[in-house]
Scaffold this motif. Structure first.
Motif, mmCIF file in Angstrom:
data_model
loop_
_atom_site.group_PDB
_atom_site.id
_atom_site.type_symbol
_atom_site.label_atom_id
_atom_site.label_comp_id
_atom_site.label_asym_id
_atom_site.label_seq_id
_atom_site.Cartn_x
_atom_site.Cartn_y
_atom_site.Cartn_z
ATOM 1 N N ASN A 177 0.873 -1.161 0.000
ATOM 2 C CA ASN A 177 0.000 0.000 0.000
ATOM 3 C C ASN A 177 0.918 1.220 0.000
ATOM 4 O O ASN A 177 1.692 1.389 0.945
ATOM 5 C CB ASN A 177 -0.871 0.007 1.255
ATOM 6 N N PRO A 178 0.983 1.989 -1.092
ATOM 7 C CA PRO A 178 -0.067 2.159 -2.098
ATOM 8 C C PRO A 178 0.186 1.502 -3.447
ATOM 9 O O PRO A 178 -0.703 1.479 -4.281
ATOM 10 C CB PRO A 178 -0.041 3.674 -2.301
ATOM 11 N N THR A 179 1.390 0.999 -3.702
ATOM 12 C CA THR A 179 1.779 0.669 -5.082
ATOM 13 C C THR A 179 1.217 -0.646 -5.591
ATOM 14 O O THR A 179 1.284 -0.917 -6.792
ATOM 15 C CB THR A 179 3.305 0.607 -5.217
ATOM 16 N N ALA A 180 0.694 -1.500 -4.696
ATOM 17 C CA ALA A 180 0.194 -2.836 -5.034
ATOM 18 C C ALA A 180 1.317 -3.768 -5.487
ATOM 19 O O ALA A 180 1.053 -4.847 -6.006
ATOM 20 C CB ALA A 180 -0.905 -2.779 -6.091
ATOM 21 N N ALA A 181 2.568 -3.371 -5.275
ATOM 22 C CA ALA A 181 3.699 -4.216 -5.655
ATOM 23 C C ALA A 181 3.739 -5.481 -4.811
ATOM 24 O O ALA A 181 3.351 -5.483 -3.641
ATOM 25 C CB ALA A 181 5.008 -3.448 -5.492
ATOM 26 N N THR A 182 4.227 -6.552 -5.427
ATOM 27 C CA THR A 182 4.392 -7.820 -4.730
ATOM 28 C C THR A 182 5.824 -8.314 -4.914
ATOM 29 O O THR A 182 6.523 -7.911 -5.842
ATOM 30 C CB THR A 182 3.409 -8.878 -5.267
ATOM 31 N N VAL A 183 6.245 -9.203 -4.011
ATOM 32 C CA VAL A 183 7.611 -9.725 -4.048
ATOM 33 C C VAL A 183 7.591 -11.214 -3.766
ATOM 34 O O VAL A 183 6.565 -11.773 -3.360
ATOM 35 C CB VAL A 183 8.506 -9.015 -3.004
ATOM 36 N N ASP A 184 8.735 -11.857 -3.967
ATOM 37 C CA ASP A 184 8.883 -13.243 -3.544
ATOM 38 C C ASP A 184 9.825 -13.284 -2.340
ATOM 39 O O ASP A 184 10.324 -12.251 -1.883
ATOM 40 C CB ASP A 184 9.357 -14.146 -4.679
ATOM 41 N N VAL A 185 10.078 -14.462 -1.838
ATOM 42 C CA VAL A 185 10.856 -14.597 -0.603
ATOM 43 C C VAL A 185 12.269 -14.046 -0.759
ATOM 44 O O VAL A 185 12.870 -13.571 0.206
ATOM 45 C CB VAL A 185 10.897 -16.080 -0.160
ATOM 46 N N SER A 186 12.814 -14.065 -1.968
ATOM 47 C CA SER A 186 14.188 -13.589 -2.158
ATOM 48 C C SER A 186 14.342 -12.124 -1.757
ATOM 49 O O SER A 186 15.401 -11.707 -1.276
ATOM 50 C CB SER A 186 14.621 -13.793 -3.609
ATOM 51 N N THR A 187 13.274 -11.334 -1.950
ATOM 52 C CA THR A 187 13.326 -9.931 -1.516
ATOM 53 C C THR A 187 13.454 -9.841 -0.006
ATOM 54 O O THR A 187 14.226 -9.028 0.525
ATOM 55 C CB THR A 187 12.067 -9.177 -1.983
ATOM 56 N N PHE A 188 12.719 -10.695 0.693
ATOM 57 C CA PHE A 188 12.827 -10.713 2.146
ATOM 58 C C PHE A 188 14.191 -11.238 2.597
ATOM 59 O O PHE A 188 14.735 -10.791 3.613
ATOM 60 C CB PHE A 188 11.705 -11.559 2.756
ATOM 61 N N ASP A 189 14.750 -12.179 1.847
ATOM 62 C CA ASP A 189 16.101 -12.664 2.172
ATOM 63 C C ASP A 189 17.094 -11.503 2.150
ATOM 64 O O ASP A 189 17.933 -11.365 3.056
ATOM 65 C CB ASP A 189 16.542 -13.724 1.165
ATOM 66 N N GLN A 190 16.998 -10.664 1.123
ATOM 67 C CA GLN A 190 17.891 -9.507 1.028
ATOM 68 C C GLN A 190 17.655 -8.531 2.177
ATOM 69 O O GLN A 190 18.609 -7.972 2.741
ATOM 70 C CB GLN A 190 17.667 -8.790 -0.307
ATOM 71 N N ALA A 191 16.386 -8.320 2.506
ATOM 72 C CA ALA A 191 16.061 -7.394 3.590
ATOM 73 C C ALA A 191 16.560 -7.904 4.932
ATOM 74 O O ALA A 191 17.069 -7.127 5.757
ATOM 75 C CB ALA A 191 14.548 -7.172 3.634
ATOM 76 N N ILE A 192 16.433 -9.212 5.160
ATOM 77 C CA ILE A 192 16.923 -9.799 6.411
ATOM 78 C C ILE A 192 18.443 -9.670 6.486
ATOM 79 O O ILE A 192 19.005 -9.305 7.532
ATOM 80 C CB ILE A 192 16.494 -11.272 6.534
ATOM 81 N N ASP A 193 19.122 -9.950 5.397
ATOM 82 C CA ASP A 193 20.588 -9.810 5.379
ATOM 83 C C ASP A 193 20.995 -8.369 5.682
ATOM 84 O O ASP A 193 21.930 -8.121 6.449
ATOM 85 C CB ASP A 193 21.145 -10.232 4.016
ATOM 86 N N PHE A 194 20.283 -7.426 5.079
ATOM 87 C CA PHE A 194 20.579 -6.007 5.306
ATOM 88 C C PHE A 194 20.344 -5.643 6.774
ATOM 89 O O PHE A 194 21.164 -4.950 7.393
ATOM 90 C CB PHE A 194 19.697 -5.155 4.391
ATOM 91 N N ALA A 195 19.218 -6.102 7.324
ATOM 92 C CA ALA A 195 18.890 -5.790 8.716
ATOM 93 C C ALA A 195 19.897 -6.410 9.682
ATOM 94 O O ALA A 195 20.318 -5.763 10.655
ATOM 95 C CB ALA A 195 17.474 -6.274 9.038
ATOM 96 N N ARG A 196 20.292 -7.642 9.433
ATOM 97 C CA ARG A 196 21.269 -8.305 10.308
ATOM 98 C C ARG A 196 22.628 -7.616 10.230
ATOM 99 O O ARG A 196 23.280 -7.377 11.252
ATOM 100 C CB ARG A 196 21.386 -9.779 9.936
ATOM 101 N N LYS A 197 23.047 -7.281 9.011
ATOM 102 C CA LYS A 197 24.359 -6.665 8.819
ATOM 103 C C LYS A 197 24.450 -5.317 9.513
ATOM 104 O O LYS A 197 25.495 -4.974 10.106
ATOM 105 C CB LYS A 197 24.632 -6.499 7.322
ATOM 106 N N HIS A 198 23.361 -4.547 9.465
ATOM 107 C CA HIS A 198 23.390 -3.186 10.003
ATOM 108 C C HIS A 198 22.645 -3.055 11.336
ATOM 109 O O HIS A 198 22.385 -1.940 11.794
ATOM 110 C CB HIS A 198 22.828 -2.216 8.967
ATOM 111 N N LYS A 199 22.309 -4.193 11.932
ATOM 112 C CA LYS A 199 21.714 -4.238 13.270
ATOM 113 C C LYS A 199 20.426 -3.420 13.353
ATOM 114 O O LYS A 199 20.260 -2.561 14.228
ATOM 115 C CB LYS A 199 22.736 -3.778 14.311
#
Length: 390
Positions: A177-199
């Motif tokens: 919301n608002p773009t109606a964009a969708t993703v697959d799990v690989s996008t979340f994999d990247q986000a988790i890696d980013f979050a873990r790396k930068h705490k």
């Protein structure tokens, strides 16, 4: 005049409340307004959920305070739903918390994870409540760029190093919301890696996860390896089961974040009315056929509006999720000027993309929250922007 806190007086008015005021003014002038602005389902709550509510309301034992973290039946139903849908194991006692709607949980989580002056990464374009929640918590919002040419997936490399290093929390939202964009799990994999790396604490808003089309199933962030180390996910029954006014949702994931949020909530509310929680449990344990019926209705509405937009020269691809259409503003307009013209001359409320962040200014959002007859009428009225089609 009594004193009002700076955090309140410096907060911009909530956009949708402004539109509702304009709607009242137009209706007072005799204008028949069609509201495609706010994302509130017009469909009824399924009867089996209402029946459970009515039965539970009759029981005096349910008129007491709920436990602060929500009743066990609801939390177990959330855990069972995640096991069945995503094959994710959740401890209902430590990894699930009942919310008074996911909007409330998001606002309180910002207060939970941010100290005054801390930076939060929020998607641009993104749901305005992320920014306001960060503001009210005393934090500093910083935009996480989402580019249409990249399918509105997060582009972490575009976050300046100083902003990235100062950030302590990150918000994402898919289906978006608002773009109606969708993703697959690989996008979340990247986000988790980013979050873990930068705490970072990673907060994922999955309010539209059940409103999907053409066989697409929205993934859960908790399906990503290591997600529980840094992430929580907010869910809602508002959009899937048409329970917006019931105010029932949940947060799941990282135990420390869930526990910390429960401390904030125990000092500000006492969870939701027990019969509503139990009716919510019944919804989550259902076969979701009611949700599929809703999705079928939204899909028909989407086809009508997409065809109508194309007929007046506005090209939009069919999204895989949400009941929103994110459409480009016609040439010669900003999102605000286009929406203003359509409202004043056609009596149709749309949402300007600028409301969702700077990069949204070339777009407007349509909510498919009226029946097909009214939707077609709205599309016909919108021709005011293009004299050739009027």
């Amino acid at each position: 005049m009594p004193p009002i806190a700076d955090r309140v007086t410096s907060l911009p008015p909530y956009l949708f409340s402004i539109f509702q005021q304009k709607k009242k003014e137009l209706e007072a002038r005799g204008v028949d307004v069609i509201d495609l602005g706010i994302g509130a389902p017009d469909l009824p709550t399924p009867s089996f959920i209402i029946n459970r509510l009515v039965a539970e309301v009759q029981k005096p034992d349910n008129h007491i305070y709920s436990s602060y973290n929500g009743c066990k039946e609801f939390r177990q139903a959330v855990a069972d739903f995640y096991k069945k849908t995503y094959h994710v194991e959740l401890d209902p006692d430590t990894e699930v918390l009942a919310l008074i709607g996911s909007k409330e949980g998001i606002a309180h989580m910002a207060m939970t994870v941010l100290n005054p002056g801390d930076t939060a990464l929020i998607p641009d374009p993104g749901y305005p409540v992320y920014r306001s929640a960060v503001h009210l918590a005393g934090g500093k919002p910083a935009y996480l760029p989402l580019d249409a040419n990249n399918g509105y997936q997060p582009e972490f490399h575009k976050v300046p190093a100083d902003v990235r290093d100062a950030a302590s929390v990150m918000f994402l939202n898919y289906p978006s919301n608002p773009t109606a964009a969708t993703v697959d799990v690989s996008t979340f994999d990247q986000a988790i890696d980013f979050a873990r790396k930068h705490k970072l604490a990673f907060l994922h808003d999955a309010a539209y996860s059940a409103v999907t089309f053409d066989g697409y199933q929205a993934p859960s962030v908790l399906q990503s390896r290591g997600a529980k180390e840094v992430a929580v996910e907010f869910g809602s029954l508002s959009k899937s089961f048409n329970m917006t006014g019931w105010r029932i949702g949940y947060v799941v994931g990282n135990k420390e974040l869930v526990k910390a949020l429960s401390i904030v909530k125990s000092n500000t509310d006492t969870s939701q009315f027990l019969p509503i929680q139990k009716a919510g449990a019944t919804a989550l344990r259902s076969d979701f056929s009611a949700v599929k019926e809703n999705v079928s209705i939204y899909e028909k509405r989407m086809t009508i509006m997409l065809d109508a937009l194309r007929n007046i020269g506005i090209e939009v691809s069919k999204p895989k999720g949400t009941f929103f259409i994110w459409a480009p503003v016609p040439e010669g307009f900003t999102s605000a000027s286009f929406v203003e013209k359509v409202l004043e001359e056609a009596g149709v409320i749309l949402t300007p993309g600028i409301a969702f962040g700077p990069s949204g200014d070339n777009y407007f959002r349509i909510s498919l929250s009226v029946d097909t007859k009214r939707l077609q009428e709205a599309a016909d009225r919108m021709k005011v922007w293009n004299p050739k089609e009027s």
